[in-house]
Design an enzyme around this catalytic site. Sequence first.
Site, PDB file in Angstrom:
ATOM      1  N   PRO A  18      54.768  -2.777   3.993  1.00 55.12           N
ATOM      2  CA  PRO A  18      53.798  -2.370   5.007  1.00 55.12           C
ATOM      3  C   PRO A  18      52.740  -3.462   5.152  1.00 55.12           C
ATOM      4  O   PRO A  18      51.971  -3.709   4.218  1.00 55.12           O
ATOM      5  CB  PRO A  18      53.189  -1.094   4.417  1.00 55.12           C
ATOM      6  CG  PRO A  18      53.411  -1.195   2.948  1.00 55.12           C
ATOM      7  CD  PRO A  18      54.593  -2.069   2.717  1.00 55.12           C
ATOM      8  N   MET A  19      52.707  -4.136   6.290  1.00 52.17           N
ATOM      9  CA  MET A  19      51.760  -5.232   6.502  1.00 52.17           C
ATOM     10  C   MET A  19      50.901  -4.955   7.733  1.00 52.17           C
ATOM     11  O   MET A  19      51.423  -4.709   8.816  1.00 52.17           O
ATOM     12  CB  MET A  19      52.502  -6.561   6.669  1.00 52.17           C
ATOM     13  CG  MET A  19      53.220  -7.011   5.407  1.00 52.17           C
ATOM     14  SD  MET A  19      54.153  -8.542   5.652  1.00 52.17           S
ATOM     15  CE  MET A  19      55.601  -7.918   6.536  1.00 52.17           C
ATOM     16  N   GLN A  72      52.626   4.909   5.430  1.00 57.01           N
ATOM     17  CA  GLN A  72      51.726   4.626   4.311  1.00 57.01           C
ATOM     18  C   GLN A  72      50.287   4.967   4.668  1.00 57.01           C
ATOM     19  O   GLN A  72      49.791   4.587   5.725  1.00 57.01           O
ATOM     20  CB  GLN A  72      51.799   3.145   3.907  1.00 57.01           C
ATOM     21  CG  GLN A  72      51.034   2.874   2.612  1.00 57.01           C
ATOM     22  CD  GLN A  72      50.950   1.397   2.265  1.00 57.01           C
ATOM     23  OE1 GLN A  72      50.245   0.643   2.920  1.00 57.01           O
ATOM     24  NE2 GLN A  72      51.652   0.976   1.223  1.00 57.01           N
ATOM     25  N   CYS A 102      46.156  -2.640  -1.609  1.00 52.93           N
ATOM     26  CA  CYS A 102      45.534  -3.558  -0.648  1.00 52.93           C
ATOM     27  C   CYS A 102      44.280  -4.186  -1.252  1.00 52.93           C
ATOM     28  O   CYS A 102      43.358  -3.477  -1.659  1.00 52.93           O
ATOM     29  CB  CYS A 102      45.178  -2.825   0.645  1.00 52.93           C
ATOM     30  SG  CYS A 102      44.345  -3.910   1.835  1.00 52.93           S
ATOM     31  N   LYS A 141      52.611   2.241  -3.651  1.00 55.77           N
ATOM     32  CA  LYS A 141      52.629   0.789  -3.825  1.00 55.77           C
ATOM     33  C   LYS A 141      51.311   0.384  -4.470  1.00 55.77           C
ATOM     34  O   LYS A 141      50.238   0.788  -4.011  1.00 55.77           O
ATOM     35  CB  LYS A 141      52.791   0.071  -2.487  1.00 55.77           C
ATOM     36  CG  LYS A 141      52.893  -1.446  -2.686  1.00 55.77           C
ATOM     37  CD  LYS A 141      53.215  -2.207  -1.424  1.00 55.77           C
ATOM     38  CE  LYS A 141      53.430  -3.674  -1.801  1.00 55.77           C
ATOM     39  NZ  LYS A 141      52.855  -4.598  -0.847  1.00 55.77           N
ATOM     40  N   HIS A 171      53.497  -4.736  -6.680  1.00 54.29           N
ATOM     41  CA  HIS A 171      53.217  -6.124  -6.319  1.00 54.29           C
ATOM     42  C   HIS A 171      52.693  -6.771  -7.596  1.00 54.29           C
ATOM     43  O   HIS A 171      51.639  -6.399  -8.110  1.00 54.29           O
ATOM     44  CB  HIS A 171      52.170  -6.187  -5.199  1.00 54.29           C
ATOM     45  CG  HIS A 171      51.877  -7.584  -4.757  1.00 54.29           C
ATOM     46  ND1 HIS A 171      51.428  -7.896  -3.505  1.00 54.29           N
ATOM     47  CD2 HIS A 171      51.983  -8.783  -5.393  1.00 54.29           C
ATOM     48  CE1 HIS A 171      51.268  -9.204  -3.384  1.00 54.29           C
ATOM     49  NE2 HIS A 171      51.596  -9.751  -4.537  1.00 54.29           N
ATOM     50  N   ASN A 204      57.838  -6.570  -5.984  1.00 56.39           N
ATOM     51  CA  ASN A 204      57.297  -7.211  -4.788  1.00 56.39           C
ATOM     52  C   ASN A 204      56.452  -8.410  -5.206  1.00 56.39           C
ATOM     53  O   ASN A 204      55.753  -8.361  -6.200  1.00 56.39           O
ATOM     54  CB  ASN A 204      56.451  -6.184  -4.011  1.00 56.39           C
ATOM     55  CG  ASN A 204      55.718  -6.766  -2.814  1.00 56.39           C
ATOM     56  OD1 ASN A 204      54.516  -6.586  -2.673  1.00 56.39           O
ATOM     57  ND2 ASN A 204      56.422  -7.456  -1.946  1.00 56.39           N
ATOM     58  N   GLY A 228      57.716  -8.929   2.047  1.00 54.19           N
ATOM     59  CA  GLY A 228      56.647  -8.883   3.031  1.00 54.19           C
ATOM     60  C   GLY A 228      56.526 -10.173   3.806  1.00 54.19           C
ATOM     61  O   GLY A 228      57.196 -10.385   4.812  1.00 54.19           O
ATOM     62  N   ARG A 229      55.679 -11.069   3.305  1.00 60.17           N
ATOM     63  CA  ARG A 229      55.346 -12.289   4.070  1.00 60.17           C
ATOM     64  C   ARG A 229      56.564 -13.146   4.409  1.00 60.17           C
ATOM     65  O   ARG A 229      56.606 -13.762   5.468  1.00 60.17           O
ATOM     66  CB  ARG A 229      54.312 -13.118   3.291  1.00 60.17           C
ATOM     67  CG  ARG A 229      52.924 -12.493   3.295  1.00 60.17           C
ATOM     68  CD  ARG A 229      51.966 -13.227   2.389  1.00 60.17           C
ATOM     69  NE  ARG A 229      52.354 -13.117   0.985  1.00 60.17           N
ATOM     70  CZ  ARG A 229      51.892 -13.904   0.028  1.00 60.17           C
ATOM     71  NH1 ARG A 229      51.051 -14.877   0.307  1.00 60.17           N
ATOM     72  NH2 ARG A 229      52.273 -13.743  -1.232  1.00 60.17           N
TER      73      ARG A 229
END
EC number: 1.3.1.-
Length: 330
Positions: A18-19, A72, A102, A141, A171, A204, A228-229
């Site tokens: 989720p970005m 999310q 985050c 997450k 992460h 992650n 993700g990225r």
Amino acid sequence: MVKIGNIELPDFPFLLAPMEDVSDPPFRRLCKLHGADLMYSEFISSEGLIRDAMKSRKKLDIFDYERPVGIQIFGGDEEAMAMSAKIVETVNPDIVDINFGCPVKKVVSKGAGAGVLKDVDLMVRLTKAVVNSTHLPVTVKTRLGWDVETINIEEVSLRLQDAGIKALTIHARTRSQMYKGEADWEYISKIKQNPNIEIPIFGNGDIDSPEKALEYRQKYACDGMMIGRAAIGYPWIFNEIKHFFETGEKLPEPTISDRLLAVKQHAEWSAEWKGERLGLIEMRQHYSNYFRGISHFKEFKSKFLQVLSLEEFYQLLEETEAFYKNKIEI
């Protein structure tokens, strides 16, 4: 097969992270097309959902072709998180995910996202509030901890499992690292070795090639990976990794035509979802990513940034394709 509650995923699934401002329905659709097994929405503020904020509500849009898909949410208030989980349930996603990772200051300062890493008891209470307010499987997450001195992911994993979550994505950085330095997957390995852990653990951080994905899978024994990225401007990474796992061979890199097709699909779906003008304006952040490392794209970039109609966009695509076709032939 990996199961999240009643959701069945392939053996060793790949998840799209989720970005914020990236993982919207058009981008998710493209990643699904290229091999992602589970999608997550951009993170949504629980307070924003309760206030009926338009931006938060728009992020609830999900479509059957992207299933399974999780929505999310984030927040630092138990009642708000419980209420927002009920709102999320009304659009019938497959999963509700909680963001405890985050690192951005505006989220952390509200005691949400990675800010909750400082208070594990609060994290557990927030998780229980969500679990108790929905029939959907709940996932989380998070990160290793607030900083290197306070890494608490082993305790967190067990306590969140006890609180009722059905899968955990880690992460492998601390909040203080943000996105810098190397992700430390050793902690993921430790959690997987803990005999009391029964839920799937997804890794992650730093997965940006088929070779690294295979190395980390063998070394750290997680149940799947979230990317993700590395998928931004490169949705092909999911199928590239899967092909490498199955055959030991690398797929050829996407051609100019492949890249232009992806841009075309992304822009069309964006225009369809947001309206033509806004959809194309919001595509502007993506063009450079799709053509990263491609020579002479600068000559076209400024033109793409000015396009405001699909008609202009299609003409520019043709012009770009013709340019590269002639260069290759020469």
